[in-house]
Design an enzyme around this catalytic site. Structure first.
Site, mmCIF file in Angstrom:
data_model
loop_
_atom_site.group_PDB
_atom_site.id
_atom_site.type_symbol
_atom_site.label_atom_id
_atom_site.label_comp_id
_atom_site.label_asym_id
_atom_site.label_seq_id
_atom_site.Cartn_x
_atom_site.Cartn_y
_atom_site.Cartn_z
ATOM 1 C CG LEU A 60 -31.062 -24.039 20.453
ATOM 2 C CD1 LEU A 60 -32.111 -25.150 20.941
ATOM 3 C CD2 LEU A 60 -31.767 -23.714 18.967
ATOM 4 N NE ARG A 61 -28.502 -18.869 27.232
ATOM 5 C CZ ARG A 61 -29.120 -19.447 28.557
ATOM 6 N NH1 ARG A 61 -30.241 -18.810 29.215
ATOM 7 N NH2 ARG A 61 -28.564 -20.201 29.025
ATOM 8 N N GLY A 62 -29.396 -17.747 21.315
ATOM 9 C CA GLY A 62 -29.311 -16.612 20.438
ATOM 10 C C GLY A 62 -30.312 -16.551 19.505
#
Lengths: 333, 562
Positions: free
Chosen positions: A271-273
């Site tokens: 999800l960080r992207g």
């Protein structure tokens, strides 16, 4: 010495964009710069710190805390009046020990008065500023882990040598390295918000311009800085405006969908992207003075936000940047 | 090339030294490669010209380098005594770093940082003494980046070069370079494959220093030529595209060769004149490497060649309580740290005054602790001969890539030796970089004879070099065992087998861990016998693909380690 003016840096637009975006929203999580030596990585990072307006910090506070910090960490800051000080820029040397980075028992005071005091380390110095690590791929793993942890939490907790100290340490982490000299672990890369690839300018005219400016700066640093002061002021104005704007900047559902689709299309893990892409687009929109975040901002920041998060395929030689561009073309044509 | 005049390396080194002394603040310093009387002579001249020299031993620690609390003096005096670091008072001096090729990355990082941030007028010069012999031994790249001149003194024949006289006019009187001169330098650098900007800036300064030496207020072509030769040429990573029989590329200016007049470069483009000067100074071995298109090693990291990642054996884990014996070293600072908080109490207990000396107890003692995770270097020795079919080569390549893909988690490195035709070569020095490995592998050609002995010998040499650096080598030999080229390159099947056997024995004698993978479709006893001579594990993998090979190698080496 007067620093090299940010606006006088020739070419390297992606790096400049990433640095400015991270200056607008430090929460994006730092910038990783890939590239050979002598491409202006450290010059740009230093220049950015020199460009930003002084911060107001509590006088005599070893951490350079703001009023807000003081409220949260009453035990570490003094209660002095506010003073302006330059945005800190800390250059972390390769051989730095954990003691130097985290802070340690103040040996001097301990020897003199038997007092158990904490001597702040480089993390404390970097609070509210920039921590620059050249050749981060050569840094000891445990130090890198520790740095990323602090950078993510914004707080340095020291529990060692009988010390128990907690102090704020919010900084923009700027790493640089040459992938030819050793890879970074993917977990670690993922923690960086943005990444850029710099190359030495291939254009002879650019290179001549760089030589000319460096020579001019070397001859008369102050005069050179004055010459570029106006350009620097313009950038500073954009950053200041961006910082104000970002609080109220809205991200529409359509843009959020764009972010998600793009991440799926390129196969960016985690999800960080997605989160970074959205944040980066928002900060970029604020930097450019746009009213709202649009698709063009997503596209402009996507390579920086996603390049280092793509799943590595040993047998696929296509560079990450090309894969992202291809996905952008296919999705948004 | 017939054009450029012969270059005397010693005269050039002395010229470089003189130029550096003209503008020490702007030229950073110089690197002198190769020991011996020639270098002593250069250092002697430096002594004569510059009073403030200081040798920097390779083991210097942070306290001495950057300053800090002088513990011994503080304890004796009962008050804090600071010591100034070498770098703190280095402004205006010249530091001479001996054995620079052995310098740790940490020290190099400190010096580089200090060179970057020191203000004009307070900078120090750096002279790197490079005693490296092997190709990949070089001072740390960050430092080579920050010195203007790299002088190779390994080929000096006679010691009769004079030191150039001091400048005719002060350097401040020399005009900045014109645009066409800057363009010429930039184009020369591009033609030589010098990517970094720093050498360019050095080159511009060096040209001005040379002009001041010659008493010219306006830098001339000769100045630019000298600067290209001294600053840019040693960093060349590619051959300039001049007309040359050995250069395969067609040249844009063929034909000008015959009518060129050496003494009058006036009517030719500035860039060409400078390139020519630079090309004459490019080390001959580099020329050989580049023209054979093999070594791309120097193409990265700006002229330095890559060095090992780290010189610490295992990562330091700080200190733990214990007595300094059995090889454990006392961690002085940590011991004192442990003792200090107790001092008031101990003084009271002992009935001593507040001014009493430090009271150390046994339980305060701390010893250093390292995590011994000696990095492992897997050296692939790949049979690229005609008899080992092309398909197997592809599998070997795939396995190497897979090993590397894991390398950053295991902190291990991979090297690659290939043998084919009449000899063996190190295609990939130990590395953890996937990017480099991929390039080396892509360039790996197949076909020709099977010089097994040469391959084994080359692999052993790499393994020995790895051991010298405190790593653990592990050989993986992929071959079909059908040696047909002897150690001396002659084609004799019986001698070849004998030589291969001897080379295998040498590996066993050195006690290097090895795995022999038979990659022939029909296994013969030859390969098994080879493994036996090597005291290596043996694995016949007639139908393995890259992934299976990788798994087998992994399993085998892990079994060893257990």
């Amino acid at each position: 010495m007067a620093r090299f003016p940010f606006s006088a840096i020739v070419a390297q637009d992606e790096m400049k964009q990433a640095l400015l975006v991270s200056a607008i929203d430090p929460a994006i999580g730092g910038v990783m710069v890939f590239g050979d030596r002598g491409t202006g990585k450290s010059t740009a990072a230093r220049a950015l710190a020199g460009l930003l307006p002084p911060i107001s910090a509590i006088k005599d506070c070893p951490y350079g805390c703001s009023k807000d910090d003081q409220a949260r960490y009453p035990e570490v800051c003094g209660s002095g009046p506010l003073r302006k000080r330059a945005v800190p820029f800390v250059d972390l040397p390769l051989g730095a020990t954990e003691d130097r980075v985290l802070g340690a028992l103040d040996l001097e005071r301990a020897l003199r008065s038997g007092e158990k005091a904490f001597e702040p380390g480089l993390l404390a110095k970097a609070h509210r500023g920039f921590l620059y690590i050249d050749e981060i791929n050569l840094l000891e793993d445990h130090l890198v882990d520790l740095l990323l942890d602090v950078a993510a939490s914004g707080e340095n907790v020291v529990e060692r040598e009988g010390l128990s100290v907690r102090h704020p340490a919010r900084f923009v982490l700027i790493g640089s390295g040459n992938p030819e000299e050793g890879e970074l672990r993917p977990q670690l890369l993922d923690r960086f918000g943005l990444s850029v690839e710099v190359r030495t300018p291939a254009d002879v005219a650019d290179r001549v311009e760089i030589m000319r400016r460096c020579a001019a700066q070397e001859r008369d640093p102050q005069g050179f800085a004055d010459e570029w002061a106006e350009e620097d002021a313009k950038i500073l104005h954009k950053v200041a405006r961006g910082r104000k704007k970002i609080a109220t900047m809205k991200v529409s559902e359509a843009v959020l969908a764009d972010c998600a689709e793009l991440c799926i299309a390129v196969g960016a893990d985690g999800l960080r992207g997605e989160l970074t892409l959205m944040r980066g687009a928002k900060a970029l929109a604020a930097l450019n003075g746009a009213r709202a975040v649009r698709r063009e901002h997503v596209i402009a920041i996507a390579p920086s936000a996603l390049r280092h998060r793509l799943r590595r395929d040993v047998l696929d030689e296509t560079g990450s940047t090309a894969r992202i561009e291809r996905a952008i073309d296919e999705l948004f044509g | 090339m017939t054009a450029a005049p012969p270059v005397d390396p010693l005269a050039d080194a002395l010229l470089a030294l003189r130029l550096f002394l003209i503008a020490p603040d702007k030229l950073g310093g110089l690197c002198l490669r190769g020991g011996g009387p020639a270098r002593d002579l250069v250092i002697e001249r430096l002594h004569e010209q510059h009073g403030q020299l200081r040798r920097l031993p390779p083991h210097v620690d942070d306290e001495r380098l950057l300053g800090g609390v002088d513990i011994a003096a503080s304890l004796a005096a009962g008050s804090t005594v600071r010591q100034r670091g070498i770098l703190e008072k280095a402004g205006g001096t010249i530091l001479i770093a001996a054995m620079a090729e052995r310098m740790t990355e940490a020290l190099a990082g400190r010096l580089a940082q200090q060179l970057d941030i020191a203000e004009t007028g307070n900078r120090f010069g750096l002279v790197l003494l490079d005693d490296g012999i092997a190709e990949d031994e070089a001072p740390p790249a960050p430092l080579l980046e920050r010195v203007a001149f790299i002088c190779d003194l390994t080929r000096v024949a006679a010691l009769d070069a004079p030191m150039p006289d001091a400048s005719a006019i002060p350097i401040d009187a020399v005009a900045p370079l014109e645009d066409d001169a800057l363009e010429g330098l930039a184009a020369t650098a591009a033609a030589l494959g010098v990517g970094s900007i720093r050498p360019l800036i050095f080159a511009a300064e060096a040209a001005r220093a040379h002009a001041s030496l010659q008493g010219r207020e306006q830098p001339s072509t000769a100045d630019l030529q000298a600067s290209a030769r001294l600053v840019l040429a040693p960093r060349a990573t590619q051959l300039p595209p001049l007309e040359d029989e050995e250069t395969p590329e067609p040249d844009r200016e063929t034909g000008s060769d015959g009518e060129r007049d050496q003494s009058d470069p006036g009517d030719r483009p500035l860039e060409d004149v400078m390139l020519e000067a630079a090309a004459a100074a490019i080390p001959p071995d580099l020329l050989a490497q580049l023209s054979s298109g093999k070594s791309k090693r120097r193409a990265h990291g700006s002229g330095g060649g890559r060095r090992r990642k780290s010189t610490v054996r295992g990562k330091p884990l700080g200190a733990r309580p214990g007595m300094p014996r059995g090889g454990a070293r006392l961690a002085l600072i940590d011991s004192l740290r442990a003792a200090v908080p107790w001092q008031p109490l101990r003084r009271r207990e002992a009935g001593l005054s507040e001014r009493a000396r430090l009271i150390l107890h046994k339980q305060d003692l701390r010893v250093r602790r390292f995590e011994e995770r000696a990095a492992k270097v897997t050296i692939f020795c790949v049979d690229a001969s005609g008899s080992a079919a092309a398909a197997r080569l592809a599998e070997a390549k795939g396995a190497v890539e897979l090993m590397l893909a894991q390398a950053y988690t295991t902190r291990s490195e991979v090297a690659l030796v290939a043998f084919r035709g009449t000899g063996a070569e190190l295609l990939l020095p130990p590395t953890r970089s996937l990017t480099r490995a991929r390039r080396a592998l892509a360039e790996l050609p197949g076909g020709g004879g099977t010089p097994l002995a040469a391959g084994l010998q080359a692999a052993r040499e790499v393994a020995e070099a790895v051991e010298l650096r405190g790593r653990t080598p592990s050989l993986v030999i992929l071959t079909d065992g059908r040696a047909n080229i002897a150690g001396d390159g002659s084609a004799s099947r019986s001698r070849a087998a004998e030589d291969a056997h001897a080379a295998a024995k040498a590996i066993a004698v050195r006690g290097i861990e090895a795995l022999v993978v038979d990659i022939s479709p029909r296994s013969t006893p030859d390969t098994a016998r080879l493994a036996q001579a090597m005291q290596a594990r043996f694995l016949a993998l007639p139908l393995a693909d890259a992934r299976r090979l990788h798994a087998a190698v992994g399993a085998s080496t892990q079994a060893r380690a257990a």
